[in-house]
Motif scaffolding. Structure first.
Motif, PDB file in Angstrom:
ATOM      1  N   ASN A  37       0.818  -1.220   0.000  1.00  0.00           N
ATOM      2  CA  ASN A  37       0.000   0.000   0.000  1.00  0.00           C
ATOM      3  C   ASN A  37       0.850   1.269   0.000  1.00  0.00           C
ATOM      4  N   THR A  38       1.909   1.253  -0.815  1.00  0.00           N
ATOM      5  CA  THR A  38       2.759   2.439  -0.928  1.00  0.00           C
ATOM      6  C   THR A  38       2.543   3.174  -2.246  1.00  0.00           C
ATOM      7  N   ASP A  39       2.136   2.473  -3.307  1.00  0.00           N
ATOM      8  CA  ASP A  39       1.867   3.088  -4.608  1.00  0.00           C
ATOM      9  C   ASP A  39       0.358   3.211  -4.793  1.00  0.00           C
ATOM     10  N   ARG A  40      -0.117   4.440  -4.797  1.00  0.00           N
ATOM     11  CA  ARG A  40      -1.561   4.683  -4.872  1.00  0.00           C
ATOM     12  C   ARG A  40      -1.939   5.155  -6.272  1.00  0.00           C
ATOM     13  N   LEU A  41      -2.925   4.478  -6.867  1.00  0.00           N
ATOM     14  CA  LEU A  41      -3.467   4.882  -8.163  1.00  0.00           C
ATOM     15  C   LEU A  41      -4.608   5.859  -7.931  1.00  0.00           C
ATOM     16  N   PRO A  42      -4.672   6.948  -8.713  1.00  0.00           N
ATOM     17  CA  PRO A  42      -5.727   7.932  -8.481  1.00  0.00           C
ATOM     18  C   PRO A  42      -7.110   7.425  -8.909  1.00  0.00           C
ATOM     19  N   ALA A  43      -8.131   8.033  -8.345  1.00  0.00           N
ATOM     20  CA  ALA A  43      -9.511   7.742  -8.735  1.00  0.00           C
ATOM     21  C   ALA A  43      -9.748   8.273 -10.151  1.00  0.00           C
ATOM     22  N   PHE A  44     -10.759   7.711 -10.835  1.00  0.00           N
ATOM     23  CA  PHE A  44     -11.111   8.217 -12.161  1.00  0.00           C
ATOM     24  C   PHE A  44     -12.583   7.940 -12.438  1.00  0.00           C
ATOM     25  N   THR A  45     -13.129   8.724 -13.367  1.00  0.00           N
ATOM     26  CA  THR A  45     -14.509   8.573 -13.797  1.00  0.00           C
ATOM     27  C   THR A  45     -14.528   8.461 -15.313  1.00  0.00           C
ATOM     28  N   LEU A  46     -15.250   7.480 -15.821  1.00  0.00           N
ATOM     29  CA  LEU A  46     -15.369   7.274 -17.260  1.00  0.00           C
ATOM     30  C   LEU A  46     -16.820   7.492 -17.687  1.00  0.00           C
ATOM     31  N   PHE A  47     -16.997   8.076 -18.872  1.00  0.00           N
ATOM     32  CA  PHE A  47     -18.322   8.306 -19.445  1.00  0.00           C
ATOM     33  C   PHE A  47     -18.410   7.602 -20.793  1.00  0.00           C
ATOM     34  N   ASP A  48     -19.514   6.905 -21.027  1.00  0.00           N
ATOM     35  CA  ASP A  48     -19.795   6.266 -22.315  1.00  0.00           C
ATOM     36  C   ASP A  48     -21.117   6.826 -22.833  1.00  0.00           C
ATOM     37  N   VAL A  49     -21.204   7.039 -24.137  1.00  0.00           N
ATOM     38  CA  VAL A  49     -22.444   7.499 -24.765  1.00  0.00           C
ATOM     39  C   VAL A  49     -22.675   6.683 -26.025  1.00  0.00           C
ATOM     40  N   GLY A  50     -23.940   6.522 -26.390  1.00  0.00           N
ATOM     41  CA  GLY A  50     -24.212   5.758 -27.597  1.00  0.00           C
ATOM     42  C   GLY A  50     -25.680   5.747 -27.953  1.00  0.00           C
ATOM     43  N   ALA A  51     -25.990   4.946 -28.954  1.00  0.00           N
ATOM     44  CA  ALA A  51     -27.362   4.821 -29.430  1.00  0.00           C
ATOM     45  C   ALA A  51     -27.568   3.415 -29.980  1.00  0.00           C
ATOM     46  N   ARG A  52     -28.833   3.002 -29.950  1.00  0.00           N
ATOM     47  CA  ARG A  52     -29.237   1.706 -30.489  1.00  0.00           C
ATOM     48  C   ARG A  52     -30.484   1.943 -31.334  1.00  0.00           C
ATOM     49  N   TYR A  53     -30.526   1.348 -32.512  1.00  0.00           N
ATOM     50  CA  TYR A  53     -31.702   1.482 -33.363  1.00  0.00           C
ATOM     51  C   TYR A  53     -32.203   0.093 -33.738  1.00  0.00           C
ATOM     52  N   ALA A  54     -33.444  -0.194 -33.376  1.00  0.00           N
ATOM     53  CA  ALA A  54     -34.057  -1.495 -33.666  1.00  0.00           C
ATOM     54  C   ALA A  54     -35.133  -1.318 -34.728  1.00  0.00           C
ATOM     55  N   THR A  55     -35.080  -2.148 -35.753  1.00  0.00           N
ATOM     56  CA  THR A  55     -36.046  -2.084 -36.842  1.00  0.00           C
ATOM     57  C   THR A  55     -36.221  -3.486 -37.416  1.00  0.00           C
ATOM     58  N   THR A  56     -36.888  -3.585 -38.537  1.00  0.00           N
ATOM     59  CA  THR A  56     -37.000  -4.869 -39.227  1.00  0.00           C
ATOM     60  C   THR A  56     -36.515  -4.690 -40.662  1.00  0.00           C
ATOM     61  N   LEU A  57     -35.958  -5.767 -41.189  1.00  0.00           N
ATOM     62  CA  LEU A  57     -35.492  -5.787 -42.567  1.00  0.00           C
ATOM     63  C   LEU A  57     -35.944  -7.113 -43.158  1.00  0.00           C
ATOM     64  N   ALA A  58     -36.740  -7.036 -44.186  1.00  0.00           N
ATOM     65  CA  ALA A  58     -37.304  -8.236 -44.814  1.00  0.00           C
ATOM     66  C   ALA A  58     -38.061  -9.085 -43.788  1.00  0.00           C
ATOM     67  N   GLY A  59     -38.743  -8.404 -42.855  1.00  0.00           N
ATOM     68  CA  GLY A  59     -39.533  -9.099 -41.853  1.00  0.00           C
ATOM     69  C   GLY A  59     -38.741  -9.681 -40.701  1.00  0.00           C
ATOM     70  N   ARG A  60     -37.439  -9.433 -40.650  1.00  0.00           N
ATOM     71  CA  ARG A  60     -36.573  -9.957 -39.590  1.00  0.00           C
ATOM     72  C   ARG A  60     -36.072  -8.825 -38.710  1.00  0.00           C
TER      73      ARG A  60
END
Length: 91
Positions: free
Chosen positions: A31-54
């Motif tokens: 416990n002598t080498d300390r790694l700093p805290a961090f915050t990560l952000f992810d963003v995205g999108a999802r599109y659901a549809t049908t193609l040829a009935g599938r």
């Protein structure tokens, strides 16, 4: 924490966002080498549809959107900003 929002203006489109906080931690057993805290952000999108009935779903996500530099563990640097795309279909 991950949140999703189904848009009303385009049926089938879902906006996605997440935040991940990692508190500081130690990189060694003494416990002598300390790694700093961090915050990560992810963003995205999802599109659901049908193609040829599938069912067809397209996903686009930016992981580590702020391009935060961080230590994943004591000897490994975390991933930089990454863009991912996937397309899945049911047959």
């Amino acid at each position: 924490m991950r949140v999703e929002y189904d848009t009303r203006w385009l049926p089938g489109l879902t906006l996605v966002g997440s935040v991940q906080y990692t508190h500081h931690r130690y990189a060694d057993q003494m416990n002598t080498d300390r790694l700093p805290a961090f915050t990560l952000f992810d963003v995205g999108a999802r599109y659901a549809t049908t193609l040829a009935g599938r069912p067809l779903t397209a996903r686009l996500e930016v992981q580590n959107a702020g391009d935060r530099r961080y230590w994943n563990n004591g000897s490994e640097v975390g991933e930089p900003r990454t863009l991912t795309f996937s397309l899945s279909a049911d047959f």
